[in-house]
Design a protein around this motif. Structure first.
Motif, PDB file in Angstrom:
ATOM      1  N   ALA A 277      36.589  -9.328   5.777  1.00 25.88           N
ATOM      2  CA  ALA A 277      36.646 -10.568   6.559  1.00 25.88           C
ATOM      3  C   ALA A 277      35.721 -10.535   7.773  1.00 25.88           C
ATOM      4  CB  ALA A 277      38.082 -10.816   7.024  1.00 25.88           C
ATOM      5  N   CYS A 278      35.283  -9.348   8.160  1.00 29.18           N
ATOM      6  CA  CYS A 278      34.441  -9.225   9.355  1.00 29.18           C
ATOM      7  C   CYS A 278      32.955  -9.125   9.031  1.00 29.18           C
ATOM      8  CB  CYS A 278      34.858  -8.008  10.166  1.00 29.18           C
ATOM      9  SG  CYS A 278      36.522  -8.127  10.861  1.00 29.18           S
TER      10      CYS A 278
ATOM     11  N   ASN B 161      35.498 -14.663  13.907  1.00 26.86           N
ATOM     12  CA  ASN B 161      36.354 -15.674  13.286  1.00 26.86           C
ATOM     13  C   ASN B 161      37.802 -15.228  13.163  1.00 26.86           C
ATOM     14  OD1 ASN B 161      36.732 -14.215  10.754  1.00 26.86           O
ATOM     15  ND2 ASN B 161      34.602 -14.744  10.283  1.00 26.86           N
TER      16      ASN B 161
ATOM     17  N   GLU C 281      39.815 -14.986  10.611  1.00 26.97           N
ATOM     18  CA  GLU C 281      40.140 -14.051   9.532  1.00 26.97           C
ATOM     19  C   GLU C 281      39.829 -12.617   9.936  1.00 26.97           C
ATOM     20  OE1 GLU C 281      38.327 -16.766   9.220  1.00 26.97           O
ATOM     21  OE2 GLU C 281      39.656 -18.076   8.039  1.00 26.97           O
ATOM     22  N   CYS C 282      38.687 -12.424  10.583  1.00 29.21           N
ATOM     23  CA  CYS C 282      38.307 -11.089  11.038  1.00 29.21           C
ATOM     24  C   CYS C 282      39.254 -10.610  12.127  1.00 29.21           C
ATOM     25  CB  CYS C 282      36.861 -11.093  11.546  1.00 29.21           C
ATOM     26  SG  CYS C 282      36.321  -9.518  12.261  1.00 29.21           S
TER      27      CYS C 282
ATOM     28  N   ALA D  59      42.403  -9.423  10.706  1.00 26.48           N
ATOM     29  CA  ALA D  59      42.245  -8.183   9.941  1.00 26.48           C
ATOM     30  C   ALA D  59      42.175  -6.950  10.842  1.00 26.48           C
ATOM     31  CB  ALA D  59      40.988  -8.266   9.073  1.00 26.48           C
TER      32      ALA D  59
END
Length: 240
Positions: A124-125, A202, A204-205, A208
């Motif tokens: 995700a990153c 973001n 998502e990152c 995570a």
């Protein structure tokens, strides 16, 4: 600019236990009690003394750095890091391998090599500043960190410089977040600062890697607000 002459004195009365605790805290930072008091007075006056162009100056300073160093500085000292209260002396001593009370480039490269080896860059990153940071070489990160902390430009970092650099950047972050220049950061101001920070990494990152965001602003203010007045002072912010 010529610094103002230190011609004024200040006498205060405290209990023995308060003096002992303050002396221990100053020693932990690598400062004398006089130096610590001068720093506290200067920092408490920051909201009144700082020029309104300070936030723009900081933006230009960061914008002028290479991409990898920009990511390192933004992530390392941004509002995204509501970790446990920092043990500056412990962090410094862990890098000072030969215990000579300074950290040189070879020791910094060693520390960055260790951090890169432990870094986790989830899927995700990919494509974010988090990936850019940990894709850099140990030498690039070490040079960036030396530039950040080496106050007198002699190529080495002392404990005093290390602490001062991190506290100075936290003070700059505080000024950016304190949009109404009240000298305090509220939940709303912290959330707004996080939303700007979220543009760099973001959602998502952030999820995570366990990085906080605007949604956690109330919880973080409660944690930083040691005097329980519902807002965060510069001293509370810098001391986290």
């Amino acid at each position: 600019m010529r610094s103002e002459k230190k011609s004024e004195t200040l006498e205060i009365r405290v209990s023995h236990s308060e003096k002992s605790a303050f002396a221990a805290r100053a020693a932990q930072r690598g400062e004398s009690m006089s130096a610590a008091l001068r720093r506290l007075i200067a920092e408490d006056a920051v909201p009144l003394l700082v020029n309104k162009e300070a936030p723009m100056w900081r933006k230009f300073t960061i914008a002028g750095l290479p991409a990898a160093i920009t990511a390192f500085v933004l992530i390392a000292v941004s509002l995204a890091g509501a970790e446990a209260r920092t043990d500056f002396k412990g962090n410094f001593l862990s890098m000072d391998v030969n215990q000579d009370k300074i950290v040189d480039r070879s020791e910094m490269v060693r520390e960055m090599t260790r951090r890169i080896a432990k870094a986790h860059v989830p899927t995700a990153c990919l494509g974010t500043q988090w990936e850019v940071r940990w894709s850099a070489s140990p030498e690039v990160l070490a040079d960036g960190h030396l530039d950040f902390a080496d106050g007198n430009g002699d190529g080495i970092v002392t404990l005093k410089e290390f602490v001062a650099a991190h506290e100075r950047n936290r003070a700059n972050d505080f000024i950016l977040a304190d949009t109404d220049s009240s000298g305090f950061v509220t939940v709303e101001e912290l959330a707004a600062a996080y939303r700007v920070d979220e543009g760099k990494i973001n959602a998502e990152c952030r999820a995570a890697i366990g990085m906080q965001g605007a949604a956690e602003a109330p919880e973080i203010v409660e944690w930083l607000d040691t005097d329980r007045d519902g807002r965060v002072s510069l001293r509370e912010f810098v001391d986290h």
